[in-house]
Motif scaffolding. Structure first.
Motif, short mmCIF file in Angstrom:
data_model
loop_
_atom_site.label_atom_id
_atom_site.label_comp_id
_atom_site.label_asym_id
_atom_site.label_seq_id
_atom_site.Cartn_x
_atom_site.Cartn_y
_atom_site.Cartn_z
N TYR A 118 0.84 -1.21 0.00
CA TYR A 118 0.00 0.00 0.00
C TYR A 118 0.87 1.26 0.00
CZ TYR A 118 -3.45 3.41 1.71
OH TYR A 118 -4.26 4.50 1.87
N GLN A 119 1.94 1.24 0.77
CA GLN A 119 2.83 2.40 0.85
C GLN A 119 3.49 2.70 -0.49
OE1 GLN A 119 3.67 4.61 3.54
NE2 GLN A 119 4.51 5.67 1.77
N THR A 120 4.00 1.69 -1.19
CA THR A 120 4.69 1.95 -2.47
C THR A 120 3.71 2.42 -3.53
OG1 THR A 120 4.54 -0.33 -3.31
CG2 THR A 120 6.44 0.21 -1.92
N LEU A 121 2.49 1.89 -3.52
CA LEU A 121 1.50 2.35 -4.49
C LEU A 121 1.08 3.79 -4.20
CD1 LEU A 121 -0.94 -0.62 -5.27
CD2 LEU A 121 1.33 -0.11 -6.19
N LEU A 122 0.97 4.13 -2.93
CA LEU A 122 0.66 5.52 -2.57
C LEU A 122 1.74 6.47 -3.09
CD1 LEU A 122 -0.65 5.52 1.11
CD2 LEU A 122 -1.84 6.41 -0.89
N GLU A 123 2.99 6.10 -2.89
CA GLU A 123 4.08 6.96 -3.34
C GLU A 123 4.03 7.16 -4.86
OE1 GLU A 123 7.43 4.88 -1.82
OE2 GLU A 123 7.14 5.60 0.25
N LYS A 124 3.76 6.08 -5.60
CA LYS A 124 3.64 6.20 -7.06
C LYS A 124 2.45 7.08 -7.43
CE LYS A 124 5.59 1.59 -7.90
NZ LYS A 124 5.32 0.22 -8.38
N ARG A 155 -1.53 -16.97 -0.94
CA ARG A 155 -1.44 -15.81 -1.82
C ARG A 155 -2.44 -14.73 -1.39
NH1 ARG A 155 2.16 -13.61 -5.51
NH2 ARG A 155 1.06 -11.83 -6.35
N SER A 156 -3.65 -15.12 -1.04
CA SER A 156 -4.66 -14.15 -0.61
C SER A 156 -4.29 -13.51 0.72
CB SER A 156 -6.03 -14.84 -0.50
OG SER A 156 -6.46 -15.29 -1.77
N VAL A 157 -3.72 -14.29 1.64
CA VAL A 157 -3.27 -13.74 2.92
C VAL A 157 -2.13 -12.74 2.70
CG1 VAL A 157 -2.18 -14.30 5.13
CG2 VAL A 157 -4.04 -15.73 4.25
N PHE A 158 -1.18 -13.11 1.86
CA PHE A 158 -0.06 -12.22 1.52
C PHE A 158 -0.57 -10.90 0.95
CE2 PHE A 158 2.66 -10.90 -2.12
CZ PHE A 158 3.75 -10.43 -1.41
N ASN A 159 -1.50 -10.98 0.01
CA ASN A 159 -2.04 -9.78 -0.61
C ASN A 159 -2.78 -8.90 0.40
OD1 ASN A 159 -1.11 -10.30 -3.23
ND2 ASN A 159 -2.91 -11.52 -3.74
N PHE A 160 -3.52 -9.53 1.31
CA PHE A 160 -4.28 -8.77 2.29
C PHE A 160 -3.34 -8.01 3.23
CE2 PHE A 160 -6.89 -8.22 6.11
CZ PHE A 160 -8.09 -7.78 5.56
N ILE A 161 -2.28 -8.66 3.66
CA ILE A 161 -1.34 -8.01 4.59
C ILE A 161 -0.64 -6.82 3.92
CG2 ILE A 161 0.82 -8.33 5.87
CD1 ILE A 161 -0.16 -11.22 6.47
N ARG A 162 -0.16 -7.00 2.70
CA ARG A 162 0.54 -5.89 2.04
C ARG A 162 -0.43 -4.77 1.62
NH1 ARG A 162 2.20 -6.95 -4.09
NH2 ARG A 162 0.55 -8.35 -4.80
N ALA A 163 -1.70 -5.11 1.44
CA ALA A 163 -2.68 -4.10 1.05
C ALA A 163 -3.05 -3.16 2.19
CB ALA A 163 -3.95 -4.78 0.54
N LEU A 164 -2.87 -3.62 3.43
CA LEU A 164 -3.32 -2.83 4.58
C LEU A 164 -2.18 -2.34 5.46
CD1 LEU A 164 -6.46 -4.86 5.68
CD2 LEU A 164 -6.34 -2.86 4.23
N THR A 165 -0.93 -2.59 5.03
CA THR A 165 0.19 -2.16 5.85
C THR A 165 0.26 -0.64 5.94
OG1 THR A 165 2.52 -2.60 6.29
CG2 THR A 165 1.94 -2.10 4.01
#
Length: 301
Positions: A158-164, A217-227
């Motif tokens: 989430y952080q890297t997408l925000l920066e972009k 894969r879904s758990v990984f995506n959820f964690i990085r999406a909300l960090t």
């Protein structure tokens, strides 16, 4: 080519700050007023307005007759929305001669709505878009003026997408304003891409609670999406909240049955937690965890 263009700026947040600075560098663009969110008044924008002698406005209802009469006096050529949180109605949309445009961090007509950068990661998308479009009375349904596409890799959060997006929004918005100023806009109808589109709802408190009964894969995506700077994915062990900041997929991890949410291994550096299909490595977290603990969705364990 219009020699000079005057803008009414409805805005909030870091994307709006960067876009403001970009627009102000062009002497042929004049920002006549800034309208900040009523419920969360952006102090940075207020300071930028004061510094640059630009009126800062706010209203609980920008569609009210009172507010419309107020903004008429600025005689703006164009209204620009950047992360503003009120829906514009037709009278306000059509008030400036060049109408109203919005910058949206989504690949329209897909990912309309709210919290797009969280949802694209949750949905395991391989790219996300930033779109400048005309505002109509729908939700992110107006004709597209410009759209940029950015790749998403497993290193993104989430952080890297925000920066972009912060940087990308300022650049594409400026380019769109210059296109409008030149009169060379070639619009794309969203219905020509998809008549249905895709809508995302706003995320609220407790939506961050992680369901371990999903594949790794879904758990990984959820964690990085909300960090961070989001709320971070969380789970509970005997009523204690465990906040998960980062995770990694384990290459070659076998598929097997077990108890989703059970802590399989706990070391100083990481812990392995069982998922529906395999297990995942939690590399950064907050809270007390030990081998054998069972993480669940309920606060009372």
């Amino acid at each position: 080519m219009k020699d000079f263009i005057t803008i009414g700026y409805f805005a909030d947040g870091p994307w709006a700050h960067k876009a403001f600075e970009k627009l102000m560098q062009d002497e042929t663009i004049h920002i006549s007023f800034i309208c900040v969110r009523y419920d969360k008044r952006d102090k940075v924008l207020q300071e930028l307005g004061e510094k640059n002698h630009i009126d800062v406005l706010y209203s609980p209802n920008v569609n009210s007759a009172e507010f419309i009469e107020k903004v008429k006096k600025y005689e703006a050529d164009l209204f620009v929305s950047m992360s503003f949180n009120q829906i514009f109605k037709k009278e306000l949309i059509d008030l400036p001669p060049m109408k109203t445009i919005n910058c949206h961090a989504g690949k329209l007509p897909y990912y309309r709505g709210r919290n797009i950068l969280n949802w694209v990661l949750i949905n395991d998308e391989k790219e996300f878009g930033i779109t400048v479009h005309y505002v109509d009375e729908g939700v992110d349904t107006g004709d597209i003026i410009l759209q940029d596409i950015y790749p998403i890799t497993d290193k993104d959060t989430y952080q890297t997408l925000l920066e972009k997006a912060y940087t990308g929004c300022s650049g594409i918005l400026y380019r769109a304003v210059k296109l409008l100023q030149s009169g060379n806009v070639k619009i794309i109808k969203q219905n020509d891409i998809s008549a249905a589109g895709l809508y995302c709802g706003i995320r609220k408190e407790n939506d961050e609670i992680l369901d371990w009964n999903q594949d790794s894969r879904s758990v990984f995506n959820f964690i990085r999406a909300l960090t961070y700077p989001g709320p971070c994915a969380c789970s509970f062990i005997e009523g204690r909240r465990i906040k998960m900041i980062s995770a990694e997929l384990v290459p070659g991890a076998p598929s097997y049955k077990g108890i989703p949410g059970q802590v399989l291994i706990k070391t100083k550096e990481f812990c392995l937690v069982k998922t529906k299909d395999s297990y995942i490595k939690i590399t950064d977290y907050e809270g007390r965890i030990k081998t054998g603990d069972r993480m669940g969705m309920e606060k009372n364990g």
